[in-house]
Structure formats: structure tokens, C-alpha cells
Scaffold this motif. Structure first.
Motif, PDB file in Angstrom:
ATOM      1  N   ARG A 184       0.851  -1.190   0.000  1.00 21.75           N
ATOM      2  CA  ARG A 184       0.000   0.000   0.000  1.00 21.75           C
ATOM      3  C   ARG A 184       0.886   1.238   0.000  1.00 21.75           C
ATOM      4  O   ARG A 184       1.889   1.289   0.700  1.00 21.75           O
ATOM      5  N   ASP A 185       0.503   2.227  -0.790  1.00 24.05           N
ATOM      6  CA  ASP A 185       1.210   3.506  -0.806  1.00 24.05           C
ATOM      7  C   ASP A 185       0.467   4.465   0.101  1.00 24.05           C
ATOM      8  O   ASP A 185      -0.711   4.752  -0.126  1.00 24.05           O
ATOM      9  N   ILE A 186       1.131   4.956   1.125  1.00 19.10           N
ATOM     10  CA  ILE A 186       0.554   5.915   2.054  1.00 19.10           C
ATOM     11  C   ILE A 186       1.528   7.075   2.177  1.00 19.10           C
ATOM     12  O   ILE A 186       2.667   6.892   2.591  1.00 19.10           O
ATOM     13  N   GLU A 187       1.060   8.251   1.785  1.00 19.65           N
ATOM     14  CA  GLU A 187       1.865   9.473   1.837  1.00 19.65           C
ATOM     15  C   GLU A 187       3.229   9.301   1.162  1.00 19.65           C
ATOM     16  O   GLU A 187       4.259   9.693   1.695  1.00 19.65           O
ATOM     17  N   GLY A 188       3.218   8.666   0.003  1.00 14.35           N
ATOM     18  CA  GLY A 188       4.431   8.526  -0.782  1.00 14.35           C
ATOM     19  C   GLY A 188       5.380   7.430  -0.327  1.00 14.35           C
ATOM     20  O   GLY A 188       6.455   7.276  -0.880  1.00 14.35           O
ATOM     21  N   LYS A 189       4.994   6.666   0.690  1.00 17.85           N
ATOM     22  CA  LYS A 189       5.826   5.563   1.163  1.00 17.85           C
ATOM     23  C   LYS A 189       5.074   4.258   0.952  1.00 17.85           C
ATOM     24  O   LYS A 189       3.860   4.208   1.021  1.00 17.85           O
ATOM     25  N   ARG A 190       5.810   3.178   0.704  1.00 15.33           N
ATOM     26  CA  ARG A 190       5.209   1.880   0.439  1.00 15.33           C
ATOM     27  C   ARG A 190       5.307   1.000   1.682  1.00 15.33           C
ATOM     28  O   ARG A 190       6.362   0.889   2.293  1.00 15.33           O
ATOM     29  N   SER A 220      -4.508  -7.854   5.474  1.00 18.81           N
ATOM     30  CA  SER A 220      -5.902  -7.434   5.389  1.00 18.81           C
ATOM     31  C   SER A 220      -6.509  -7.189   6.767  1.00 18.81           C
ATOM     32  O   SER A 220      -7.385  -6.335   6.917  1.00 18.81           O
ATOM     33  N   ASP A 221      -6.043  -7.915   7.796  1.00 19.61           N
ATOM     34  CA  ASP A 221      -6.556  -7.696   9.150  1.00 19.61           C
ATOM     35  C   ASP A 221      -6.208  -6.296   9.658  1.00 19.61           C
ATOM     36  O   ASP A 221      -6.987  -5.677  10.371  1.00 19.61           O
ATOM     37  N   ALA A 273      -8.117   1.568   6.860  1.00 18.41           N
ATOM     38  CA  ALA A 273      -8.841   2.178   5.747  1.00 18.41           C
ATOM     39  C   ALA A 273     -10.038   2.967   6.254  1.00 18.41           C
ATOM     40  O   ALA A 273     -10.320   4.059   5.763  1.00 18.41           O
ATOM     41  N   LYS A 274     -10.738   2.446   7.248  1.00 20.27           N
ATOM     42  CA  LYS A 274     -11.871   3.164   7.827  1.00 20.27           C
ATOM     43  C   LYS A 274     -11.411   4.447   8.504  1.00 20.27           C
ATOM     44  O   LYS A 274     -12.056   5.486   8.404  1.00 20.27           O
ATOM     45  N   LYS A 275     -10.268   4.386   9.175  1.00 18.23           N
ATOM     46  CA  LYS A 275      -9.733   5.556   9.863  1.00 18.23           C
ATOM     47  C   LYS A 275      -9.294   6.626   8.859  1.00 18.23           C
ATOM     48  O   LYS A 275      -9.463   7.822   9.104  1.00 18.23           O
ATOM     49  N   LEU A 276      -8.744   6.198   7.735  1.00 18.61           N
ATOM     50  CA  LEU A 276      -8.244   7.132   6.726  1.00 18.61           C
ATOM     51  C   LEU A 276      -9.327   7.610   5.770  1.00 18.61           C
ATOM     52  O   LEU A 276      -9.097   8.539   5.002  1.00 18.61           O
ATOM     53  N   GLU A 277     -10.513   7.009   5.826  1.00 20.61           N
ATOM     54  CA  GLU A 277     -11.590   7.354   4.908  1.00 20.61           C
ATOM     55  C   GLU A 277     -11.918   8.844   4.994  1.00 20.61           C
ATOM     56  O   GLU A 277     -12.067   9.404   6.073  1.00 20.61           O
ATOM     57  N   GLY A 278     -11.992   9.482   3.838  1.00 17.28           N
ATOM     58  CA  GLY A 278     -12.304  10.904   3.796  1.00 17.28           C
ATOM     59  C   GLY A 278     -11.090  11.805   3.885  1.00 17.28           C
ATOM     60  O   GLY A 278     -11.196  13.017   3.779  1.00 17.28           O
ATOM     61  N   LYS A 279      -9.931  11.232   4.078  1.00 18.16           N
ATOM     62  CA  LYS A 279      -8.715  12.032   4.144  1.00 18.16           C
ATOM     63  C   LYS A 279      -7.947  11.870   2.838  1.00 18.16           C
ATOM     64  O   LYS A 279      -8.139  10.925   2.115  1.00 18.16           O
TER      65      LYS A 279
END
Length: 65
Positions: free
Chosen positions: A16-22, A27-28, A34-40
Motif C-alpha cells: 500500500r502507498d501511504i503518503e508517498g511511502k510503500r 488485510s486484518d 482504511a476506515k480511519k483514513l476514509e475521507g482524508k
């Protein structure tokens, strides 16, 4: 099998790429994150169109009374 960067467990992970980092995240760990980051982050095109439409429909600007 890869070690998850979040929980440290050796499991099947996805990159997963998050803020330019891999990161390798299982899945757990990904579901709650993903729910926490939703909308950001970046808005998708349909959200942008919705915001533009709302702005066009508003007869007054914030601060105007």
C-alpha cells in the motif's frame, strides 16, 4: 509470505502507498486503517463535482449576511 509493517505477523500482505511511502499491510490491519483514513487525502472526481455544485447553488458566501 511477508511480515506486516503494522502488526509484525508473518502473513500474506499487500503493498500500500501511504503518503508517498510503500508499506506491506495484511488485510486484518488494513480494514480498520482504511476506515480511519476514509475521507482524508485526495478527493476523487465525483466528490469534487459535488462540492462545486454545492458552491454554485449557494447564493451567499460564508461571512456574508
Amino acid at each position: 509470505m511477508v511480515v506486516c509493517d503494522l502488526c509484525g505477523q508473518r502473513t500474506e500482505c499487500f503493498q500500500r502507498d501511504i503518503e508517498g511511502k510503500r508499506y506491506d499491510i495484511c488485510s486484518d490491519c488494513w480494514s480498520p486503517l482504511a476506515k480511519k483514513l476514509e475521507g482524508k487525502g485526495k478527493q476523487n472526481e465525483s466528490q469534487e463535482k459535488s462540492l462545486v455544485k454545492e458552491a454554485e447553488e449557494s447564493p451567499t458566501l460564508p461571512g456574508d449576511h
